[in-house]
Design an enzyme around this catalytic site. Structure first.
Site, PDB file in Angstrom:
ATOM      1  N   HIS A 112       4.114 -22.683  -9.276  1.00 39.48           N
ATOM      2  CA  HIS A 112       2.842 -23.025  -9.175  1.00 39.48           C
ATOM      3  C   HIS A 112       2.427 -23.790 -10.249  1.00 39.48           C
ATOM      4  O   HIS A 112       2.013 -23.296 -11.403  1.00 39.48           O
ATOM      5  CB  HIS A 112       1.846 -21.694  -8.739  1.00 39.48           C
ATOM      6  CG  HIS A 112       2.296 -21.082  -7.646  1.00 39.48           C
ATOM      7  ND1 HIS A 112       3.476 -20.338  -7.678  1.00 39.48           N
ATOM      8  CD2 HIS A 112       1.694 -21.012  -6.298  1.00 39.48           C
ATOM      9  CE1 HIS A 112       3.359 -19.576  -6.490  1.00 39.48           C
ATOM     10  NE2 HIS A 112       2.616 -19.849  -5.584  1.00 39.48           N
ATOM     11  N   HIS A 153      -1.714 -27.065  -5.228  1.00 38.87           N
ATOM     12  CA  HIS A 153      -1.364 -25.603  -5.901  1.00 38.87           C
ATOM     13  C   HIS A 153       0.131 -25.006  -6.176  1.00 38.87           C
ATOM     14  O   HIS A 153       0.172 -24.602  -7.186  1.00 38.87           O
ATOM     15  CB  HIS A 153      -1.863 -24.733  -4.591  1.00 38.87           C
ATOM     16  CG  HIS A 153      -1.644 -23.331  -4.659  1.00 38.87           C
ATOM     17  ND1 HIS A 153      -2.362 -22.529  -5.331  1.00 38.87           N
ATOM     18  CD2 HIS A 153      -0.456 -22.607  -4.230  1.00 38.87           C
ATOM     19  CE1 HIS A 153      -1.837 -21.372  -5.242  1.00 38.87           C
ATOM     20  NE2 HIS A 153      -0.505 -21.407  -4.497  1.00 38.87           N
ATOM     21  N   GLU A 178     -11.207   3.323  -3.698  1.00 37.62           N
ATOM     22  CA  GLU A 178      -9.772   3.821  -4.103  1.00 37.62           C
ATOM     23  C   GLU A 178      -9.157   2.796  -4.635  1.00 37.62           C
ATOM     24  O   GLU A 178      -8.191   2.996  -5.479  1.00 37.62           O
ATOM     25  CB  GLU A 178      -9.400   4.452  -2.904  1.00 37.62           C
ATOM     26  CG  GLU A 178      -9.925   5.710  -2.241  1.00 37.62           C
ATOM     27  CD  GLU A 178     -11.099   5.227  -1.243  1.00 37.62           C
ATOM     28  OE1 GLU A 178     -11.333   4.216  -1.152  1.00 37.62           O
ATOM     29  OE2 GLU A 178     -11.896   6.218  -0.700  1.00 37.62           O
ATOM     30  N   HIS A 233      -7.709  12.000   9.191  1.00 40.25           N
ATOM     31  CA  HIS A 233      -7.906  12.481   7.628  1.00 40.25           C
ATOM     32  C   HIS A 233      -6.782  13.328   7.281  1.00 40.25           C
ATOM     33  O   HIS A 233      -6.569  13.999   6.465  1.00 40.25           O
ATOM     34  CB  HIS A 233      -9.113  13.411   7.330  1.00 40.25           C
ATOM     35  CG  HIS A 233     -10.499  12.717   7.252  1.00 40.25           C
ATOM     36  ND1 HIS A 233     -10.828  11.732   7.810  1.00 40.25           N
ATOM     37  CD2 HIS A 233     -11.159  12.745   6.124  1.00 40.25           C
ATOM     38  CE1 HIS A 233     -11.878  10.830   7.589  1.00 40.25           C
ATOM     39  NE2 HIS A 233     -12.176  11.591   6.415  1.00 40.25           N
TER      40      HIS A 233
END
Ligand SMILES: Cc1ncc(C[n+]2csc(CCOP(=O)(O)OP(=O)(O)O)c2C)c(N)n1
Length: 665
Positions: free
Chosen positions: A30, A265, A412, A474
């Site tokens: 890149h 890019h 999380e 869960h």
């Protein structure tokens, strides 16, 4: 101090040349970021950052994180020029086998690379973790006489990083906790990969970051003086807030054919390399060119960095003399040293204990935290359930930087990226908690911890359908096996309190990779028929004989966690010749000698049944073609945990039935 900006501009163009030549040579990589951010690179490595190439682990160095890891040639060019042990021969081998210049920066591979980046956004989380660690270190180790920690964490990120949720989780955390030792540079070039950034984003970045309590500065990223002034302002800020520098740049600056567009890019611009090199003032006949005056500038700069480093070393020596205990704690943290006999510091559980392994974990954690003062323990808003709060220490917050409990909030993914950052920093032992089923929210960071060999500890509870009433959303079923397939991650699912103690000890002893502890929500019996030492030691081997057969071996029952009790009960009912193997950690077991493995699972015994309250996939490796599983190859259901276990066949009665049918074949 007068800064030779002309020479730095020349260095920037030569760094651009290195990126063009390296990408051209391997036809991949890149170019956009290394070219667009080159002027900022010159200021950072030529003037602003505090570093020491001869001591890459210097505790008080500024940490530089290239979050936009795809622009790795940016980092390699500047590390080379700065004088790290990254010779031009390695720059020339960019992205080639066994080079120290891999496609994306990899921790351990290249001197000066602070963390593994490439998956966008992770580096921002890592930088936040390093900033947490720096705050903790300053609070715990600086004294009124000696400031040994006062470094900054500086990260460079693009639109891609800032679009990722993980970066935003971490940034919000940094704002809330006032991490003013963090400077995030946003390479704002209005381009992503496929298209102009406007195709997928219209955020007001100033408002976005101000809203989460950051200071925001805006500069022209090609104006070195302006950028340096902003950097100094951010460095000296007294607002108590993290600092964002929005630097507007032109992607692929230096290759006019693609500059400022999404064609700039990637590697596309490399085909214009001859014209580009001419425009940058680089000699046509000398690729990978660095002029003597640029090398000379950095050699001189190293001398002033050396002075700063030497002064710090003198201060550090004085601090060590004055504070031997603190120095010993710091040294132990850095070397991941723990008491040789950690097990002796963990009290044995009473024989009649009947508690969940999460509760046992809570008790073990208190003992381990007392024995290892650099251990810290966070939770994603679930301390009340994960029970991993270190009772002897406060929360980490603005007032208590020495706190050892980190309230990550319901972030999380951010938590796990931040834990990685703390681990990269290397002083504190990072652990964090949530429900096991949410490991999926953490997985990209867990994978990177495993790849980068970080000894992070995940204390993930509510490990099976035994969760009960919360239902299938869960109840992890595929989660544990899904985690087991990540290379270099140890997953330990202990069966009772003593195995839980063994699991914590094993996790703490590990220095070359992460360990995930899968702990039960529901109470489990204590396996008193096996000695405490055997259970604790057994975990370190990953698997061990929990019940030895009487007479000739006919069949082996393999179980983990809450199912070991069923295997023990089934063996009793089945009578002679039945062995029970407790296998809390398959990865550890597979690292044992062939001799050990054969002793536990003799090849000759092909009749084997594995039981686990989760999908069966992981077990075929241990039971072979002749074996059977008692497992849950479907999602769970909402009902009391015991009921769900029974309904899905996770019982000793079902295990007996399956074993009998196998014995009769
Ligand atoms: C999580 C993740 N998703 C996708 C990619 C693939 N990718 C690499 S760079 C990039 C675009 C990044 O845009 P930006 O941060 O603006 O970088 P720039 O174009 O400025 O170099 C993408 C999608 C990745 N590396 N990580």
């Amino acid at each position: 101090m007068s800064i030779p900006y002309d020479l730095l501009a020349k260095a920037a163009n030569q760094a651009r040349g290195l990126a063009i030549d390296a990408v051209h040579a391997c036809s991949s990589g890149h170019l956009g970021l290394p070219l667009g951010s080159a002027d900022m690179g010159a200021v950072l490595f030529g003037v602003a950052l505090k570093y020491q190439p001869s001591d890459t682990q210097w505790l008080n160095r500024d940490r530089f994180v290239l979050s936009a890891g795809h622009g790795s040639m940016f980092l390699y060019s500047w590390l080379h020029l700065a004088g790290y042990d990254l010779p031009m021969a390695e720059v020339k081998k960019f992205r080639q086998l066994h080079s120290i210049t891999p496609g994306h920066p990899e921790y351990h591979e290249t001197p000066g690379v602070e963390c593994t980046t490439g998956p966008l956004g992770q580096g921002v989380g890592n930088a936040v973790g390093m900033a947490v660690s720096a705050k903790m270190a300053a609070a715990r180790f600086n004294t009124a006489e000696h400031t040994i920690f006062d470094h900054k964490v500086v990260a460079l990120a693009g639109d891609g990083c800032l679009q990722e949720g993980v970066a935003m989780e971490a940034a919000s955390f940094a704002g809330h906790y006032g991490l003013d030792n963090l400077i995030l540079i946003f390479d704002c070039n209005h381009v992503t990969l496929d298209a102009m950034a406007t195709a997928s984003q219209s955020d007001d970045f100033r408002m976005r970051f101000e809203a989460i309590h950051w200071d925001v500065l805006e500069v022209d990223g090609h104006n070195m003086e302006e950028f340096r002034a902003a950097y100094l302002k951010a460095h000296a800020a007294t607002s108590g807030k993290p600092q964002l520098i929005i630097a507007t740049t032109i992607i692929a600056k230096g290759i006019p054919e693609v500059a400022g567009t999404n064609k700039g890019h990637g590697e596309g611009g490399a085909k214009f390399s001859d014209e580009a090199r001419k425009g940058l003032g680089l000699p046509a006949d000398q690729h990978f060119y660095v002029s003597d005056d640029v090398y000379g500038y950095f050699a001189e700069h190293r001398k002033s960095l050396q002075k700063e480093y030497d002064a710090w070393q003198a201060k550090y020596a004085a601090w060590t003399n004055a504070n031997p205990e603190l120095a010993a704690t710091l040294a132990a943290g850095v070397s991941h040293q723990i008491p040789v006999d950690l097990s002796a510091s963990i009290p044995e559980f009473a024989a009649d204990t009947k508690i969940a392994t999460r509760k046992a974990g809570s008790e073990v954690l208190q003992a381990v935290a007392a024995a290892v003062p650099t251990l810290i323990s966070g939770s994603a808003d679930l301390y009340g359930s994960t029970l991993n709060y270190i009772a002897s220490a406060p929360d980490f917050n603005k007032e208590h930087r020495e706190g050892r409990n980190i309230r990550f909030g319901i972030r999380e993914h951010g938590m796990c990226a931040i834990l990685n950052g703390i681990a990269y920093d290397g002083i504190f032992r990072a652990s964090g908690a949530t429900f096991l089923v949410f490991a999926d929210y953490c997985r990209p960071s867990i994978r990177l911890a495993a790849l980068a060999k970080l000894p992070v500890i995940y204390i993930f509870t509510h490990d099976s359908v035994g969760v009960g009433e919360d239902g299938p959303t869960h109840q992890p079923v595929e989660t544990i096996s899904g985690l087991r397939v990540i290379p270099n991650l140890d997953v330990i699912r202990p069966a009772d309190p003593e195995e839980t103690a063994g699991a914590f000890i094993a996790a703490m002893q590990r220095t070359d990779g992460p360990t995930l502890l899968a702990l039960s929500r529901q109470n489990l019996p204590t396996l008193n028929q096996i000695s405490v030492a055997e259970r604790r030691e057994g975990v370190s081997h990953g698997g061990y004989v929990a019940v030895k057969e009487s007479g000739d071996l006919k069949l082996i029952l393999i179980a983990t966690g809450s199912e070991v009790q069923h295997a023990v009960a089934a063996a009793k009912e089945l009578g002679d010749g039945i062995r029970v193997v407790s296998m809390p950690c398959t990865e550890r077991f597979l690292r044992q000698s062939a001799h050990y493995q054969e002793n536990v699972l003799p090849d000759a015994c092909r009749k084997r049944v594995a039981i686990e309250a989760g999908v069966s996939d992981a077990w075929f490796r241990f039971i072979g073609l002749d074996g059977r599983t008692v497992a849950i190859d479907r999602f769970g259901m909402s009902a009391p945990g015991d009921t769900v276990m029974k309904e899905l066949g996770i019982t000793s009665a079902h295990l007996v039935e399956v074993a009998k049918s196998l014995l009769s074949e």
